[in-house]
Write a protein that holds these residues in place. Structure first.
Motif, PDB file in Angstrom:
ATOM      1  N   MET A  72      -0.824   4.724   3.351  1.00 23.76           N
ATOM      2  CA  MET A  72      -0.026   3.510   3.507  1.00 23.76           C
ATOM      3  C   MET A  72       1.383   3.834   3.015  1.00 23.76           C
ATOM      4  O   MET A  72       1.565   4.274   1.880  1.00 23.76           O
ATOM      5  N   LEU A 119       0.631   1.243   8.081  1.00 24.23           N
ATOM      6  CA  LEU A 119      -0.449   2.216   8.219  1.00 24.23           C
ATOM      7  C   LEU A 119      -0.074   3.141   9.381  1.00 24.23           C
ATOM      8  O   LEU A 119      -0.078   2.713  10.542  1.00 24.23           O
ATOM      9  N   THR A 167      -5.964   2.408   1.158  1.00 26.12           N
ATOM     10  CA  THR A 167      -5.926   3.748   1.726  1.00 26.12           C
ATOM     11  C   THR A 167      -6.111   4.792   0.627  1.00 26.12           C
ATOM     12  O   THR A 167      -6.072   4.473  -0.561  1.00 26.12           O
TER      13      THR A 167
END
Length: 518
Positions: free
Chosen positions: A139, A168, A202
């Motif tokens: 991210m 993302l 993430t």
């Protein structure tokens, strides 16, 4: 070549498989295969001029174009699925593909052709291309360079507002939020909201080298802000700041910042918002439109790409938000307390004059020494100068003094004996104020360091028989006197026993005379 378009058109018009097979001159098995594959791929009419039979064949059966080359076909669905897994690369998959080819005595594609064919397949059939970015891996975050504003209701002045952007890279799904500041509190809050929007975290977060997140970033050393590092640990992710003057390290967010500056910030140029909440609602509306906008060169949007290709790879979120904390340093005072916002919190007295780290949240104060927590307190509010002192942090003599209450004094006296209790009751009843009585009892209690409970009880019994107004000083005198008498009597007893049982004088009988003691 099969008349794919005719088969699909007749199927949509409701003709049976038998009728379609007779009309196109193909077997029912082939017609069934084409219609089933079109259903799986979501291919429906009407078909434009570019969607020729060759295009439809490449779309429905990409492996056919590879089979015509005489080389072993590539299972693109398998390649695309495997690339989503951590540490799996096209190089590894090509190596496994070559092993499979040798096992089947087939000719493999070269690595370059393998990559090219996968790229063609992914660009045509999938929402994302996984060569550079894996789903759920990164991210990227930053503040947008362009700013927006809100209007002060009272003065009509425009107040600057900033826009936080998180992206993302795999699916290009983005999150944006308006804020009145770019301080640490706003930075952490925006991260919390971004994780909630994406529905997971993430493996890596890539920020710029802003001071709120990164204290130092050189080729030899990386020092993160303690609060930012703690937030990453809470979400199970790792902070990897972009290199200084290396925008390619977070190219996705740089691109998203530019797009959001156009489709959100510029799109709101005519809006008049009077609070940050009102502005943020407008930003969220434009954000949804931005994420739902179709891609220009392939099917789908950022949102559909995320749903299909990336949501599954995100790590689950903790049960609660990360609660913002700040860190400070403090020196332990001689009274074993530290000062935080004019409030005083105790630490173990062994750390007097030591430098400690202090973690502050809205509800809690935590104190660390060499990364080890040594104390924690509930954060105090209200008037300045309040003390939060824990009993275990005090030296022994302080602890004994603090423990002096009438109830504790009587409890101690009961453990010593009934006469000691009578003395304590007398002191509490006759000495005023009560604090002076407790000080006298504390002096008596300190006698336990030199005398046993039996000796104290005996002295109290003796003083009660001597006077109706016992004092601590008289008891102390008796303790000294009794100790001295006991020592003299013990010495006398030992002397008598030595002369009686351990003498070395020879009697008359030894020299041939008569011993009259026998």
């Amino acid at each position: 070549m099969l008349r794919y378009s005719d088969i699909l058109k007749l199927k949509e018009e409701g003709f049976s498989l038998r009728s379609i097979a007779s009309s196109t001159g193909n077997s029912r098995q082939k017609v069934t295969e084409v219609t089933e594959r079109a259903k799986q791929k979501g291919l429906v009419g009407p078909f434009d001029d570019e969607m020729t039979d060759k295009w439809i064949e490449e779309f429905l059966f990409p492996e056919k174009s590879l089979e015509s080359s005489g080389r072993y076909p590539i299972d693109f669905d398998h390649v695309h699925k495997e690339l989503a897994k951590p540490n799996v690369t096209l190089s590894l998959l090509h190596y496994e593909y070559e092993i499979e080819c040798r096992a089947n005595k087939k000719i493999p594609y070269s690595y370059r052709s393998f990559v090219r064919h996968y790229s063609t397949y992914a660009n045509k059939h999938k929402a994302t291309l996984r060569i550079r970015r894996k789903p759920g891996e990164i991210m990227e975050v930053d503040w947008a360079g362009s700013t927006t504003f809100i209007i002060d209701r009272d003065t009509g002045e425009k107040v600057k507002a900033y826009v936080f952007v998180a992206t993302l890279p795999c699916s290009q799904l983005s999150y944006a939020e308006a804020s009145l500041s770019m301080d640490l509190s706003a930075w952490i809050t925006c991260h919390n909201h971004a994780y909630t929007y994406f529905g997971g975290s993430t493996q890596i977060v890539v920020p710029d080298n802003l001071k709120t997140g990164v204290t130092k970033n050189t080729s030899r050393e990386l020092v993160l802000n303690p609060t930012y590092r703690e937030m990453a640990e809470h979400y199970g992710t790792v902070i990897m700041p972009a290199r200084v003057s290396a925008p390619k390290d977070k190219s996705s967010v740089e691109g998203s910042v530019g797009a959001i500056s156009t489709w959100i910030i510029a799109a709101l140029r005519h809006s008049h918002c009077f609070s940050i909440d009102e502005l943020d609602r407008e930003v969220q509306t434009k954000l949804e439109e931005f994420n739902q906008r179709p891609f220009t060169r392939k099917d789908g949007s950022r949102f559909t790409a995320f749903e299909q290709e990336e949501r599954f790879a995100l790590s689950p979120l903790p049960d609660s938000f990360y609660k913002l904390s700040t860190w400070r340093t403090a020196k332990v005072r001689p009274d074993y307390h530290i000062s935080v916002d004019s409030m005083f919190y105790s630490v173990p007295y062994e750390y007097i004059n030591r430098q400690v780290e202090v973690r502050l949240t809205e509800q809690l104060i935590e104190i660390y020494f060499n990364h080890m927590r040594i104390a924690s307190h509930k954060r105090m509010n209200g008037r300045f100068g309040q003390l939060s002192t824990q009993h275990d942090h005090m030296p022994d003599n302080h602890r004994l003094y603090i423990d002096q209450t009438p109830a504790n004094a009587k409890e101690w006296a009961e453990e010593v004996g009934p006469n000691t209790l009578k003395v304590v009751d007398f002191l509490l009843d006759t000495i005023q104020p009560e604090k002076l009585a407790l000080q006298s009892i504390f002096s008596l209690k300190k006698m336990e360091r030199r005398y046993s409970k039996y000796e104290i009880e005996r002295a109290c019994k003796m003083i009660i028989t001597m006077t109706n107004r016992p004092t601590v000083k008289s008891i102390q005198s008796l303790l000294v006197s009794n100790k001295k008498n006991d020592a003299e009597q013990e010495l006398k007893r030992k002397s008598e026993n030595t002369n009686k049982h351990y003498g070395f004088m020879r009697g008359a009988a030894y020299y041939g005379g008569v011993d009259h003691n026998e």
